[in-house]
Design a protein around this motif. Structure first.
Motif, short mmCIF file in Angstrom:
data_model
loop_
_atom_site.label_atom_id
_atom_site.label_comp_id
_atom_site.label_asym_id
_atom_site.label_seq_id
_atom_site.Cartn_x
_atom_site.Cartn_y
_atom_site.Cartn_z
N ASP A 23 0.94 -1.09 0.29
CA ASP A 23 0.06 -0.09 -0.22
C ASP A 23 0.82 1.38 0.16
O ASP A 23 1.92 1.17 1.42
CB ASP A 23 -0.84 0.02 1.76
N ASN A 34 -7.31 0.58 6.13
CA ASN A 34 -5.95 -0.96 5.00
C ASN A 34 -7.22 -1.96 4.97
O ASN A 34 -7.34 -2.50 5.77
CB ASN A 34 -4.46 -0.98 5.88
N LEU A 35 -6.32 -2.17 3.96
CA LEU A 35 -6.55 -4.06 3.53
C LEU A 35 -5.23 -5.06 3.97
O LEU A 35 -5.35 -6.02 3.18
CB LEU A 35 -6.87 -4.35 2.17
N HIS A 63 -1.21 -1.32 -4.73
CA HIS A 63 -2.36 -0.02 -4.07
C HIS A 63 -2.38 1.26 -3.90
O HIS A 63 -1.31 1.42 -2.62
CB HIS A 63 -3.77 -0.64 -3.42
N ARG A 65 -4.95 4.88 -3.39
CA ARG A 65 -6.29 5.31 -1.92
C ARG A 65 -7.10 5.11 -4.48
O ARG A 65 -8.11 4.36 -4.45
CB ARG A 65 -6.43 6.73 -2.32
N ILE A 92 -8.33 0.96 -3.35
CA ILE A 92 -9.14 1.16 -2.49
C ILE A 92 -10.86 1.46 -1.76
O ILE A 92 -11.81 0.92 -1.67
CB ILE A 92 -8.19 1.24 -0.94
N TYR A 95 -12.33 -0.60 -4.07
CA TYR A 95 -12.75 -1.94 -3.35
C TYR A 95 -13.49 -1.38 -2.05
O TYR A 95 -14.52 -2.91 -2.37
CB TYR A 95 -10.97 -2.15 -2.40
N ARG A 96 -13.46 -0.46 -2.44
CA ARG A 96 -14.55 -0.51 -0.65
C ARG A 96 -16.20 -0.32 -1.78
O ARG A 96 -17.21 -0.73 -1.40
CB ARG A 96 -14.44 0.51 0.40
#
Length: 100
Positions: A23, A34-35, A63, A65, A92, A95-96
């Motif tokens: 990240d 975070n992932l 990855h 933002r 992300i 992703y979200r």
């Protein structure tokens, strides 16, 4: 440059597949959400390069933002001789938004 979707990353994480996940957002962004990737802010990447040398031929998914900083990180790592760097498109945020 090679890219991967957020859905593909989610599936690979769920399946426990082996890859290095970085990240490149700032520390405060990482702390907010975070992932589980290793956090190396984009500006710090050149300073951390020596620590990553053993990964030159291993798969690294980067990855951020939205995908812009990770694309820069991907390009930089490729220029430094890393052979398997993949950018998670949309970052992300995507992703979200996908509910993952």
């Amino acid at each position: 440059m090679e890219n991967i979707t957020v859905k593909e990353v989610s599936e690979r994480l769920a399946n426990g597949e082996s890859f290095h996940f970085i990240d490149v957002r700032e520390i405060w962004e990482y702390e907010e959400d975070n992932l589980g990737a290793r956090n190396i802010p984009l500006a710090e990447l050149p300073n951390q390069l020596e620590e990553l040398t053993s990964l030159k031929n291993e798969e690294i998914i980067v990855h951020c933002r939205s995908g812009a900083r990770s694309a820069q990180a991907q390009m930089y790592l490729k220029q430094q001789g890393f052979t398997r760097v993949v950018n998670m498109t949309g970052g992300i945020v995507a992703y979200r938004e996908a509910g993952l």
